[in-house]
Design an enzyme around this catalytic site. Sequence first.
Site, short mmCIF file in Angstrom:
data_model
loop_
_atom_site.label_atom_id
_atom_site.label_comp_id
_atom_site.label_asym_id
_atom_site.label_seq_id
_atom_site.Cartn_x
_atom_site.Cartn_y
_atom_site.Cartn_z
N GLY A 12 0.81 -1.21 0.00
CA GLY A 12 0.00 0.00 0.00
C GLY A 12 0.85 1.26 0.00
O GLY A 12 0.42 2.31 0.50
N SER A 15 -0.12 5.35 -1.44
CA SER A 15 -0.99 6.40 -0.92
C SER A 15 -1.16 6.27 0.59
O SER A 15 -0.84 5.24 1.19
CB SER A 15 -2.37 6.34 -1.59
OG SER A 15 -3.03 5.12 -1.28
N ILE A 17 -1.37 6.08 4.53
CA ILE A 17 -0.44 5.66 5.58
C ILE A 17 0.74 4.90 4.99
O ILE A 17 1.88 5.04 5.45
CB ILE A 17 -1.17 4.82 6.64
CG1 ILE A 17 -2.24 5.66 7.33
CG2 ILE A 17 -0.19 4.25 7.66
CD1 ILE A 17 -3.17 4.86 8.24
N ASP A 36 2.29 -2.44 -4.45
CA ASP A 36 1.02 -1.73 -4.64
C ASP A 36 0.57 -1.95 -6.07
O ASP A 36 1.41 -2.12 -6.97
CB ASP A 36 1.21 -0.23 -4.37
CG ASP A 36 -0.10 0.46 -4.04
OD1 ASP A 36 -1.02 0.45 -4.91
OD2 ASP A 36 -0.23 1.02 -2.94
N LEU A 53 -3.20 -7.77 -4.28
CA LEU A 53 -3.17 -8.59 -3.06
C LEU A 53 -4.47 -9.34 -2.82
O LEU A 53 -4.60 -10.01 -1.80
CB LEU A 53 -2.82 -7.70 -1.86
CG LEU A 53 -1.41 -7.09 -1.93
CD1 LEU A 53 -1.14 -6.23 -0.70
CD2 LEU A 53 -0.35 -8.18 -2.07
N GLY A 78 -4.97 -1.94 2.03
CA GLY A 78 -6.31 -2.38 2.45
C GLY A 78 -7.38 -1.68 1.64
O GLY A 78 -7.15 -0.63 1.03
N TYR A 158 -15.42 -4.71 6.54
CA TYR A 158 -14.19 -4.04 6.96
C TYR A 158 -13.92 -4.29 8.44
O TYR A 158 -12.80 -4.62 8.84
CB TYR A 158 -14.27 -2.54 6.68
CG TYR A 158 -12.99 -1.82 7.05
CD1 TYR A 158 -11.91 -1.81 6.18
CD2 TYR A 158 -12.85 -1.17 8.27
CE1 TYR A 158 -10.72 -1.18 6.50
CE2 TYR A 158 -11.67 -0.53 8.62
CZ TYR A 158 -10.61 -0.53 7.73
OH TYR A 158 -9.43 0.08 8.07
N LYS A 162 -10.63 -6.55 10.08
CA LYS A 162 -9.69 -6.07 11.09
C LYS A 162 -9.79 -6.88 12.39
O LYS A 162 -8.78 -7.07 13.09
CB LYS A 162 -9.93 -4.58 11.36
CG LYS A 162 -9.72 -3.70 10.13
CD LYS A 162 -8.34 -3.89 9.50
CE LYS A 162 -8.11 -2.97 8.32
NZ LYS A 162 -6.77 -3.13 7.72
#
Length: 261
Positions: A12, A15, A17, A36, A53, A78, A158, A162
Amino acid sequence: MNLKGKNIVVTGAASGIGAETARLLSAEGATVIGVDRNPPAPGLVARHIAADLGEPGSIAIAAREIGNGIDALCNIAGLPPTRGRVPVLRVNFLGLRELTEALIPQMNDGAAIVNLASLAGLGWPDAIPAIKSMLALRDFDTVEALCDTHGIDDARSYFFSKEVLIAWTLQQRWTWRERGIRMNCVSPGPVDTPILGDFLQTLGARAEEDMRVMDRPGRPTDIAPLVAFLCSDDSRWLRGTNIACDGGMHSHVLANLYGLS
């Protein structure tokens, strides 16, 4: 925090984080390999590997391209809930686990794995049966059937991804202890990234309430230093830990839950 000379994989990295983490790690002297679908900004990573992914074949190719000598893996890529339950679970957990397990043999002893979880996973102890089913799932093509069985719709996907990630991190506390490889996760609250709007759209009134309680949304610059610390040798005694980085929202929820507010 000494990261000079370390080889660190960041998923990731294009972009949010992930991009800020890649920037900080590079500034601290690490060689960053960005994974990515999209290319990161020029100069942000030493090497970019394009990968989906959510697809096992793409993950296997990416792992081969990454190669050996990995000192840390930051699983930051994510999808938000607006992308739908099947893609969310394939990328946010199944693909994350697939890449991690593929890279374990390519990691140096003493390596670190950092998973980006979320405040959204706070309720994981209440979802154990569904979590165990997801942990046992290896076939990417059967995600929809699992969702149907456990009543996981797009909006819940979502949160569930997590929850599973936090539980899996806890499970792996000592899995590779003989090699000194450790796994931890970070749970941000709402962070001002390109997908913040997707969360506000999906969560509606709940998100609005959270935003009223918080002094401000988080920023990638709030999260990346903690991820970088967990990649460093200074964090070697942290294992299987979920660290909240959310402006106090985790503590706020717990204080209200147990009548301590």
